[in-house]
Design a protein around this motif. Sequence first.
Motif, PDB file in Angstrom:
ATOM      1  N   ILE A   4      21.187 -42.997  11.101  1.00  0.00           N
ATOM      2  CA  ILE A   4      21.336 -41.612  11.559  1.00  0.00           C
ATOM      3  C   ILE A   4      22.423 -41.617  12.631  1.00  0.00           C
ATOM      4  O   ILE A   4      22.225 -42.132  13.731  1.00  0.00           O
ATOM      5  CB  ILE A   4      20.015 -41.067  12.129  1.00  0.00           C
ATOM      6  CG1 ILE A   4      18.965 -40.996  11.015  1.00  0.00           C
ATOM      7  CG2 ILE A   4      20.219 -39.695  12.759  1.00  0.00           C
ATOM      8  CD1 ILE A   4      17.589 -40.543  11.497  1.00  0.00           C
ATOM      9  N   VAL A   5      23.588 -41.066  12.303  1.00  0.00           N
ATOM     10  CA  VAL A   5      24.729 -41.094  13.219  1.00  0.00           C
ATOM     11  C   VAL A   5      24.763 -39.783  13.997  1.00  0.00           C
ATOM     12  O   VAL A   5      24.869 -38.702  13.416  1.00  0.00           O
ATOM     13  CB  VAL A   5      26.053 -41.286  12.461  1.00  0.00           C
ATOM     14  CG1 VAL A   5      27.209 -41.432  13.436  1.00  0.00           C
ATOM     15  CG2 VAL A   5      25.955 -42.497  11.534  1.00  0.00           C
ATOM     16  N   ASP A   6      24.673 -39.877  15.324  1.00  0.00           N
ATOM     17  CA  ASP A   6      24.650 -38.675  16.164  1.00  0.00           C
ATOM     18  C   ASP A   6      25.126 -39.053  17.565  1.00  0.00           C
ATOM     19  O   ASP A   6      24.457 -39.811  18.266  1.00  0.00           O
ATOM     20  CB  ASP A   6      23.238 -38.097  16.218  1.00  0.00           C
ATOM     21  CG  ASP A   6      23.150 -36.835  17.053  1.00  0.00           C
ATOM     22  OD1 ASP A   6      24.208 -36.275  17.398  1.00  0.00           O
ATOM     23  OD2 ASP A   6      22.025 -36.394  17.342  1.00  0.00           O
ATOM     24  N   ILE A   7      26.291 -38.523  17.973  1.00  0.00           N
ATOM     25  CA  ILE A   7      26.810 -38.812  19.305  1.00  0.00           C
ATOM     26  C   ILE A   7      26.588 -37.638  20.256  1.00  0.00           C
ATOM     27  O   ILE A   7      27.198 -37.573  21.318  1.00  0.00           O
ATOM     28  CB  ILE A   7      28.305 -39.176  19.257  1.00  0.00           C
ATOM     29  CG1 ILE A   7      29.136 -38.015  18.699  1.00  0.00           C
ATOM     30  CG2 ILE A   7      28.523 -40.447  18.444  1.00  0.00           C
ATOM     31  CD1 ILE A   7      30.633 -38.224  18.834  1.00  0.00           C
ATOM     32  N   SER A   8      25.701 -36.724  19.879  1.00  0.00           N
ATOM     33  CA  SER A   8      25.373 -35.611  20.767  1.00  0.00           C
ATOM     34  C   SER A   8      24.739 -36.127  22.051  1.00  0.00           C
ATOM     35  O   SER A   8      24.148 -37.213  22.087  1.00  0.00           O
ATOM     36  CB  SER A   8      24.390 -34.656  20.083  1.00  0.00           C
ATOM     37  OG  SER A   8      24.867 -34.208  18.840  1.00  0.00           O
TER      38      SER A   8
END
Length: 589
Positions: free
Chosen positions: A250-254
């Motif tokens: 799960i890619v998420d840089i938030s």
Amino acid sequence: MTCVRVWAPEVRRVELECAGKRRPMAREADGWWSVAAPELVHGTDYAFRVDEEGPFPDPRSPWQPHGVHGPSRWVDHGRFRWHDAGWQAPPLASAVIYELHVGTFTPDGTFEAVIDRLDHLKDLGITHVELMPVAEFPGERGWGYDGVDLFAPHHAYGGPEGLKRLVDACHRKGLAVLLDVVYNHLGPSGNYLGRFGPYFTDAYRTPWGDAVNLDQAHSDTVRRFFLDNALMWLEDYHFDGLRIDAVHAIVDISAIHFLEALAREVRALEARLGRHLVVIAESDLNDPRVVRAPEIGGHGLDAQWNEDFHHALHAVLTGERDGYYADFGAVADLAAALTRGLVYDGRYSTYRRRSHGRPAADLPARRFVGCLQNHDQVGNRALGERSAQLLSAGLLRVGAALVLTAPFVPLLFQGEEWGADTPFLYFTNHDDPDLAQAVREGRRREFAAFGWDPEGIPDPQAPETFERSRLDWDQPTDEPYAGLLRWYRELIALRRAHPAFAEDRLERVRVRFDESERWLMMRRGALAVACNLGTSPRRLDCPAGCHPRILLASDPGVAVTCETIDLPAETVAILDLVPNTAACGGEAT
């Protein structure tokens, strides 16, 4: 009156198709479309046309009775009569989890058929039943990790009504229910989300293609889609928790990671419902921030699968060193997992050719789920062999004892408790011949790289591959299966009864071992687990200052005195270490 809404921010026209009519929908703010549809009641089929293409199922379809390519069916969740008022799941710290695949757990392969086997799980001592993914996936049979209609329970298993009856029956039996959900990708066949909006992004790549769009343009609504899905399973289907598949993908840089947002919303739902809920992650990162509190930079999930413990235990017992097992195999690795939680906690990984993980020894052990086998570790083998096919009867009992006496939350995989010798193979039922062939060839290439004969790899598309994976429920009443089943029942009963298991601080776990003689002794308070992993008898020194009493032993030849423990080859003994306040002599029983 029913109001239908669908999100499609970048299209020109959306129509609702229902009861033989096509009705234009009105554009709202933020990319949503809506229309009043009085004819849309419980059990009515409907679909959408997007820019004159389709019809396509609802992205939030609650039911796909005709499969992933058919119309959606409207569901009124308020119609179901629940019988679990006042239900509370047991704490995760006291859990024994049982993972099952609905399609192969019983001959019928339905939610309803699982209900008939709940007494077996209850008698075994299980507290939590974990279902592998049930969201609508292509075809009639599959593992469920290529689901595409995430809000719809699979039609072949029994749809929404069947799933609710199963959860309700579990609660009436005193069993909590967890659901495996997949938020890192969707399957390719029947995945129509891209027709509606930017649910995916090419900013990142995953093993399955474009990543789910959790931090790019329009990602607020995409995040809401997955968050609402999680909450739906917990509220509308009364699940007690979720297992999130492969969170490392799960890619998420938030600033607020999706997992943290998920944990926050589950906590809010828990408060509103007044019912204990848990979220468990599968993670390949060995990163304890997954389960640390958000206040100190974590994501706030309740637990994560402990791959290091499984790999260390499996490699020690089987001697296998292929693939990621190359990093394991020493008794010292197993001791590290039992006392530090993770083996690779910043240590260099030969398999990865880099340092991996970070320390987690300050975490309570209830933050980890440990197992001897699970669907991945069995089904991702070329021939789907279970531990019962890889280990001697003695080492199989040793492995079970270590899982069920370790400080972690134990998980069993269906049939493990009686040493089922039916394989659990990888199976699919794709109707797209090109996709079916790609899966077939990909499977053969994967295992050919490990030296397997490609022609000997079972065809995932073949019906017999699925049929071979069904459990044989005639086995548990016959020997040697019945004897192993008794062993599991005794271990689980001891885990529940002995006060030592209430302590899950890793710094309180003491382990001694000898690498060359292949023995290990784990001390948990007033309890000791003595294991002989070797093929020759071993004599171990008893812990000082106590009078040992055998609580359970896998072999009648185990004998203890105040000074020594005699273990036949490939055996385990669980001892109550009574303080030695008086003279001790002779043999303890």
